[in-house]
Write an enzyme that holds these catalytic residues in place. Sequence first.
Site, short mmCIF file in Angstrom:
data_model
loop_
_atom_site.label_atom_id
_atom_site.label_comp_id
_atom_site.label_asym_id
_atom_site.label_seq_id
_atom_site.Cartn_x
_atom_site.Cartn_y
_atom_site.Cartn_z
CG ASP A 106 -70.15 54.00 39.25
OD1 ASP A 106 -70.28 54.94 40.06
OD2 ASP A 106 -69.48 53.00 39.49
CG ASP A 162 -59.27 48.85 42.85
OD1 ASP A 162 -59.40 48.33 43.97
OD2 ASP A 162 -59.86 49.91 42.52
#
Length: 179
Positions: A106, A162
């Site tokens: 990201d 997660d």
Amino acid sequence: MSRVTIKDKTFETSITEAEILKNVKAVAQRINQDYEGKTPLFLVVLNGAFMFAADLMREVNIPCEISCVKLASYQGTTSTGKIKEVMGINEDLTGRHVIIVEDIVDTGLTMKQMIESLGTRNPASISICTLLLKPDKVQEDLDVKYVAMSIPNDFIVGYGLDYDQQGRNLRDIYTLCKD
């Protein structure tokens, strides 16, 4: 579309397991072609990339080696911006072709730090292979050579990713619901 609740958040299916596996196979085919005649070392960034790495390795048909490194930069749903190496690399990288296997790129901060660290060990080359890329969030100038899928800047779980250590076992990828 199915929904799952993890702790206090609800997520909705955004990428199915079949779509993930199709894209993983395509990336593996490119790696097989690009590294033909070489023996790359795949460095898997744990914990998130373990599922991607397992499926990727099933499709890689060239001689190769695999090892793992563990880095931490997330807390809850946001990156802390501070990257802490938890488990290091024991292999001699001198003259090796290294492929970093990451679950998601990201901001690019983790990959930048990892490339700088690996570069001091004299590898022949370093490539990045990621399951997911958030092109609108990348802050670093990185050459991400192998991208299975580009996604919007949403928070996701599943297929190794997660939310507070939960949801990694989901076969599909789920996006955080806005409601």
